[in-house]
Design a protein around this motif. Sequence first.
Motif, PDB file in Angstrom:
ATOM      1  N   UNK A 140       0.842  -1.200   0.000  1.00  0.00           N
ATOM      2  CA  UNK A 140       0.000   0.000   0.000  1.00  0.00           C
ATOM      3  C   UNK A 140       0.877   1.250   0.000  1.00  0.00           C
ATOM      4  N   UNK A 141       0.475   2.226  -0.841  1.00  0.00           N
ATOM      5  CA  UNK A 141       1.182   3.504  -0.922  1.00  0.00           C
ATOM      6  C   UNK A 141       0.221   4.620  -0.535  1.00  0.00           C
ATOM      7  N   UNK A 142       0.657   5.476   0.380  1.00  0.00           N
ATOM      8  CA  UNK A 142      -0.153   6.613   0.819  1.00  0.00           C
ATOM      9  C   UNK A 142       0.663   7.882   0.627  1.00  0.00           C
ATOM     10  N   UNK A 143       0.082   8.844  -0.072  1.00  0.00           N
ATOM     11  CA  UNK A 143       0.736  10.130  -0.302  1.00  0.00           C
ATOM     12  C   UNK A 143      -0.152  11.230   0.267  1.00  0.00           C
ATOM     13  N   UNK A 144       0.370  11.965   1.239  1.00  0.00           N
ATOM     14  CA  UNK A 144      -0.405  13.040   1.862  1.00  0.00           C
ATOM     15  C   UNK A 144      -1.695  12.558   2.475  1.00  0.00           C
ATOM     16  N   UNK A 148      -2.767   5.695  -2.956  1.00  0.00           N
ATOM     17  CA  UNK A 148      -2.523   5.868  -4.391  1.00  0.00           C
ATOM     18  C   UNK A 148      -2.258   4.511  -5.019  1.00  0.00           C
ATOM     19  N   UNK A 149      -2.906   4.242  -6.139  1.00  0.00           N
ATOM     20  CA  UNK A 149      -2.713   2.988  -6.854  1.00  0.00           C
ATOM     21  C   UNK A 149      -1.547   3.103  -7.828  1.00  0.00           C
ATOM     22  N   UNK A 150      -0.602   2.165  -7.734  1.00  0.00           N
ATOM     23  CA  UNK A 150       0.521   2.106  -8.659  1.00  0.00           C
ATOM     24  C   UNK A 150       0.581   0.734  -9.301  1.00  0.00           C
ATOM     25  N   UNK A 151       1.203   0.642 -10.477  1.00  0.00           N
ATOM     26  CA  UNK A 151       1.450  -0.672 -11.067  1.00  0.00           C
ATOM     27  C   UNK A 151       2.505  -1.378 -10.229  1.00  0.00           C
ATOM     28  N   UNK A 152       2.678  -2.680 -10.474  1.00  0.00           N
ATOM     29  CA  UNK A 152       3.648  -3.430  -9.671  1.00  0.00           C
ATOM     30  C   UNK A 152       5.050  -2.864  -9.810  1.00  0.00           C
ATOM     31  N   UNK A 153       5.504  -2.587 -11.015  1.00  0.00           N
ATOM     32  CA  UNK A 153       6.860  -2.099 -11.208  1.00  0.00           C
ATOM     33  C   UNK A 153       7.011  -0.671 -10.677  1.00  0.00           C
ATOM     34  N   UNK A 154       5.980   0.151 -10.826  1.00  0.00           N
ATOM     35  CA  UNK A 154       6.023   1.488 -10.241  1.00  0.00           C
ATOM     36  C   UNK A 154       6.188   1.397  -8.728  1.00  0.00           C
ATOM     37  N   UNK A 155       5.430   0.486  -8.123  1.00  0.00           N
ATOM     38  CA  UNK A 155       5.547   0.276  -6.674  1.00  0.00           C
ATOM     39  C   UNK A 155       6.951  -0.205  -6.309  1.00  0.00           C
ATOM     40  N   UNK A 156       7.460  -1.180  -7.050  1.00  0.00           N
ATOM     41  CA  UNK A 156       8.783  -1.737  -6.744  1.00  0.00           C
ATOM     42  C   UNK A 156       9.871  -0.664  -6.830  1.00  0.00           C
ATOM     43  N   UNK A 157       9.781   0.191  -7.847  1.00  0.00           N
ATOM     44  CA  UNK A 157      10.761   1.263  -7.990  1.00  0.00           C
ATOM     45  C   UNK A 157      10.644   2.247  -6.835  1.00  0.00           C
ATOM     46  N   UNK A 158       9.422   2.641  -6.512  1.00  0.00           N
ATOM     47  CA  UNK A 158       9.218   3.585  -5.410  1.00  0.00           C
ATOM     48  C   UNK A 158       9.729   3.012  -4.096  1.00  0.00           C
ATOM     49  N   UNK A 201       4.817  10.960 -12.716  1.00  0.00           N
ATOM     50  CA  UNK A 201       3.488  11.547 -12.961  1.00  0.00           C
ATOM     51  C   UNK A 201       2.569  11.305 -11.773  1.00  0.00           C
ATOM     52  N   UNK A 202       2.555  10.081 -11.250  1.00  0.00           N
ATOM     53  CA  UNK A 202       1.711   9.764 -10.086  1.00  0.00           C
ATOM     54  C   UNK A 202       2.134  10.593  -8.869  1.00  0.00           C
ATOM     55  N   UNK A 203       3.435  10.711  -8.659  1.00  0.00           N
ATOM     56  CA  UNK A 203       3.925  11.462  -7.507  1.00  0.00           C
ATOM     57  C   UNK A 203       3.525  12.937  -7.607  1.00  0.00           C
ATOM     58  N   UNK A 204       3.682  13.515  -8.784  1.00  0.00           N
ATOM     59  CA  UNK A 204       3.348  14.924  -8.970  1.00  0.00           C
ATOM     60  C   UNK A 204       1.853  15.168  -8.823  1.00  0.00           C
ATOM     61  N   UNK A 205       1.047  14.315  -9.447  1.00  0.00           N
ATOM     62  CA  UNK A 205      -0.412  14.496  -9.405  1.00  0.00           C
ATOM     63  C   UNK A 205      -0.960  14.382  -7.991  1.00  0.00           C
ATOM     64  N   UNK A 206      -0.260  13.620  -7.140  1.00  0.00           N
ATOM     65  CA  UNK A 206      -0.758  13.415  -5.779  1.00  0.00           C
ATOM     66  C   UNK A 206      -0.026  14.263  -4.736  1.00  0.00           C
ATOM     67  N   UNK A 207       0.758  15.220  -5.211  1.00  0.00           N
ATOM     68  CA  UNK A 207       1.376  16.176  -4.308  1.00  0.00           C
ATOM     69  C   UNK A 207       2.485  15.624  -3.437  1.00  0.00           C
ATOM     70  N   UNK A 208       3.249  14.653  -3.945  1.00  0.00           N
ATOM     71  CA  UNK A 208       4.347  14.084  -3.164  1.00  0.00           C
ATOM     72  C   UNK A 208       5.446  15.128  -2.969  1.00  0.00           C
ATOM     73  N   UNK A 209       5.976  15.202  -1.742  1.00  0.00           N
ATOM     74  CA  UNK A 209       7.070  16.153  -1.492  1.00  0.00           C
ATOM     75  C   UNK A 209       8.427  15.615  -1.957  1.00  0.00           C
TER      76      UNK A 209
END
Length: 225
Positions: A140-144, A148-158, A201-209
Amino acid sequence: MKILLVEDDADLREITTRSLEKERYVVSQAPDYMTALRKIEDYDYDCILLDIMLPDGSGLDLLDELHAMGKRTNVIILSAKDSLEDKVKGLDLGADDYLPKPYHLAELHARLKSLFRRNMREGERKVQYGNIEIMPDQFKVIIGGKEVELSRKEYDILFYFMARPGRLVNKSTLAEAVWGDHIDQVDNFDFIYAQIKNLRKHLKENGATPELKAVYGIGYKFVVE
């Protein structure tokens, strides 16, 4: 998380690999001592699952080699040779845990999760950087405060960068960690660029610092400005 499974029993190796991959680990295999030695020389792993009795050597000698290389890799010994002497020697040589065969896959998964939690800050069940939180047990990923839903590889990279905030990571190291051994031998890293672009793109759209910054000609850094 990237795991090296050192096991000479082909059936057990395949069963364990499939089970680990279902839990979203990146798994490499070594059926014998020499293959394992070459892999630990060439690649880095978050954990090595290590059989003691191999057809061409001892898993305990591999622990010695790891120590000589200065690699700080987690090791769980998996062995039917359940003597107190071998268990003590393995732990003395730097192994983190010992699981005798036959083992239940559910227990192996629990040991791995416990081991990785111990490596996180004070054994917490989440990784936090800036306004991003990751719960590895739940993927699970939570931003602010918002999931936030990410693909598997997006999650793995993050997750990889969340565990290494501020550290410069080159492209080949990232590729090996997320896609597995030998991916560094591909002609180009376009597949990484595409995943990084989507993640940004996901990080920016969800206001990640924190921001995933490119370091020209080398790789990426995850930083909070």
